[in-house]
Motif scaffolding. Structure first.
Motif, PDB file in Angstrom:
ATOM      1  N   ALA A 135      -0.719   3.148   5.765  1.00 40.00           N
ATOM      2  CA  ALA A 135      -0.498   2.281   4.705  1.00 40.00           C
ATOM      3  C   ALA A 135      -0.376   0.735   5.083  1.00 40.00           C
ATOM      4  O   ALA A 135      -1.051   0.029   4.623  1.00 40.00           O
ATOM      5  CB  ALA A 135       0.736   2.494   3.931  1.00 40.00           C
ATOM      6  N   GLN A 175      -3.509   3.825  -0.028  1.00 44.94           N
ATOM      7  CA  GLN A 175      -4.077   2.980  -1.096  1.00 44.94           C
ATOM      8  C   GLN A 175      -3.388   1.689  -1.470  1.00 44.94           C
ATOM      9  O   GLN A 175      -2.304   1.688  -1.568  1.00 44.94           O
ATOM     10  CB  GLN A 175      -4.582   3.893  -2.452  1.00 44.94           C
ATOM     11  N   LEU A 176      -4.022   0.696  -1.664  1.00 47.10           N
ATOM     12  CA  LEU A 176      -3.638  -0.613  -2.192  1.00 47.10           C
ATOM     13  C   LEU A 176      -2.871  -0.541  -3.378  1.00 47.10           C
ATOM     14  O   LEU A 176      -3.479   0.261  -4.480  1.00 47.10           O
ATOM     15  CB  LEU A 176      -4.482  -1.770  -2.070  1.00 47.10           C
ATOM     16  N   ALA A 183       0.722  -1.147   0.034  1.00 51.19           N
ATOM     17  CA  ALA A 183       0.106   0.153   0.000  1.00 51.19           C
ATOM     18  C   ALA A 183       0.995   1.182   0.007  1.00 51.19           C
ATOM     19  O   ALA A 183       2.037   1.375   0.398  1.00 51.19           O
ATOM     20  CB  ALA A 183      -1.189  -0.101   1.039  1.00 51.19           C
ATOM     21  N   LEU A 233     -10.781   0.784  10.748  1.00 50.40           N
ATOM     22  CA  LEU A 233      -9.467   1.286  10.475  1.00 50.40           C
ATOM     23  C   LEU A 233      -9.299   2.676  10.895  1.00 50.40           C
ATOM     24  O   LEU A 233      -8.337   3.072  11.463  1.00 50.40           O
ATOM     25  CB  LEU A 233      -9.323   1.125   8.790  1.00 50.40           C
ATOM     26  N   LEU A 288      -4.778   8.298   6.103  1.00 55.52           N
ATOM     27  CA  LEU A 288      -5.713   7.002   5.873  1.00 55.52           C
ATOM     28  C   LEU A 288      -6.569   7.482   4.839  1.00 55.52           C
ATOM     29  O   LEU A 288      -6.616   6.927   3.894  1.00 55.52           O
ATOM     30  CB  LEU A 288      -6.327   6.456   7.083  1.00 55.52           C
ATOM     31  N   GLU A 322      -5.975  -5.818   4.035  1.00 56.87           N
ATOM     32  CA  GLU A 322      -6.097  -6.891   2.992  1.00 56.87           C
ATOM     33  C   GLU A 322      -5.546  -8.431   3.097  1.00 56.87           C
ATOM     34  O   GLU A 322      -6.048  -9.067   2.601  1.00 56.87           O
ATOM     35  CB  GLU A 322      -5.320  -6.150   1.689  1.00 56.87           C
ATOM     36  N   GLU A 362     -14.098  -0.295   7.260  1.00 59.21           N
ATOM     37  CA  GLU A 362     -13.516   1.173   7.250  1.00 59.21           C
ATOM     38  C   GLU A 362     -13.459   1.993   8.528  1.00 59.21           C
ATOM     39  O   GLU A 362     -12.644   2.599   8.821  1.00 59.21           O
ATOM     40  CB  GLU A 362     -14.110   1.645   5.911  1.00 59.21           C
ATOM     41  N   ARG A 399      -4.124  -0.361   5.985  1.00 58.42           N
ATOM     42  CA  ARG A 399      -4.642  -0.790   4.619  1.00 58.42           C
ATOM     43  C   ARG A 399      -4.011  -2.169   4.220  1.00 58.42           C
ATOM     44  O   ARG A 399      -4.858  -3.270   3.911  1.00 58.42           O
ATOM     45  CB  ARG A 399      -4.428  -0.002   3.390  1.00 58.42           C
TER      46      ARG A 399
END
Length: 310
Positions: free
Chosen positions: A114, A306-307, A6, A136, A151, A121, A133, A117
């Motif tokens: 990161a 973001q991934l 991420a 997180l 984030l 995953e 979400e 995220r």
């Protein structure tokens, strides 16, 4: 399972008003964050072993100054996510740094976001269930004042200690030149210096973000935004590192619309009219200021953590 990577993006404070010290040890803040396209890459890899973080490694810009134990926010972020479920794997974390350390650009917070995220995953793939979400964001608030913004990214107003966020639908691209100093500044020391300066002046009035907020909501251009940039931490950063004044002077003389200290410093950000001017400003600062280790150009707003597609 293969590793999950991420991106965590840097931030700049377009405005930062610092209120008085609260009972919990934090200052009341009123700030407008914008994410930038400079980023770190955080890779989380499932490994054999008892649940938890097995190892953290760091490479890239300023890697030798980044802790590789549980004091690293990314390590703690992964632990929080792993604690959401049972039957979770052990993980290794690797951080590739592109954001300067101790530069006032939320590099550690970006790494934590990161890691949230990427670890979520990993759990989604391994267990079939990932953190929501809302979970997180709750973890982000527990980790630090800047982590919720890194984030989510974009442009947002932050209040409280910076963790209470309100999205600002400002999509116009902003061009920045960034000057990274050879020496870092301690964020707690900058805040302590601000408090001492205010005691000496007999006031604790903080900056006002309302005009800048209105301009962003009106989709104002960079020339209109520039005079509204502000940072209450700029004066104490300049007191602790007087050479920053020359860096700001050179950048503005080279064509920047405005120069500001980024967060608690010592990185200086220069808002420019366009990408060409940003490159020219970066070159001028790099050539004239011996305290600069490197310069870069950036645009904002950028996404939150973001991934990276696999």
């Amino acid at each position: 399972m293969s590793p999950v990577t991420a991106l965590g993006h840097a931030k700049i404070n377009l405005a930062l008003g610092v209120g008085p010290l609260r009972a919990d040890g934090f200052h009341e803040l009123d700030t407008i964050f914008q994410s930038l396209d400079i980023h770190d890459r955080v890779t989380v890899t499932p490994v054999d072993g008892p649940p938890g973080v097995r190892r953290l490694t760091v490479a890239g810009l300023g890697a030798d100054a980044v802790p590789t134990d549980r004091t690293n926010l990314a390590w703690r972020a992964a632990e929080l996510v792993l604690g959401d479920l049972t039957g979770v794997p052990a993980v290794d974390i690797h951080i590739e740094k592109g954001i300067p350390t101790a530069g006032g650009m939320a590099g550690g917070s970006a790494d934590a976001a990161a890691a949230l995220r990427a670890t979520a995953e990993v759990l989604r793939v391994v267990t079939g269930t990932g953190s929501s979400e809302a979970q997180l964001l709750e973890h982000a608030r527990a980790l630090g004042s800047d982590v919720p913004f890194t984030l989510l990214g974009g442009t947002r107003r932050g209040t409280g200690r910076g963790e209470l966020l309100e999205e600002i639908p400002a999509t116009r691209t902003r061009h920045w030149a960034l000057a990274f100093n050879r020496r870092g500044l301690s964020t707690p020391e900058v805040f302590r210096t601000l408090d001492a300066m205010r005691v000496g002046a007999g006031c604790v009035a903080s900056g006002d973000t309302s005009e800048l907020l209105a301009a962003l909501l009106a989709d104002a251009g960079p020339e209109e935004i520039a005079p509204l940039l502000s940072n209450d931490l700029g004066a104490p950063a300049l007191r602790l590192s007087p050479g920053l004044a020359e860096i700001l002077r050179v950048g503005e003389s080279a064509g920047a619309l405005a120069g500001i200290v980024s967060g608690s410093g010592p990185t200086c950000g220069f808002l420019c009219a366009d990408a060409v001017t940003a490159r020219e400003v970066g070159g001028a600062v790099a050539g004239a200021c011996c305290d600069i280790r490197m310069t870069a150009t950036a645009t904002g707003p950028a996404p939150g953590a973001q991934l990276v597609p696999r």
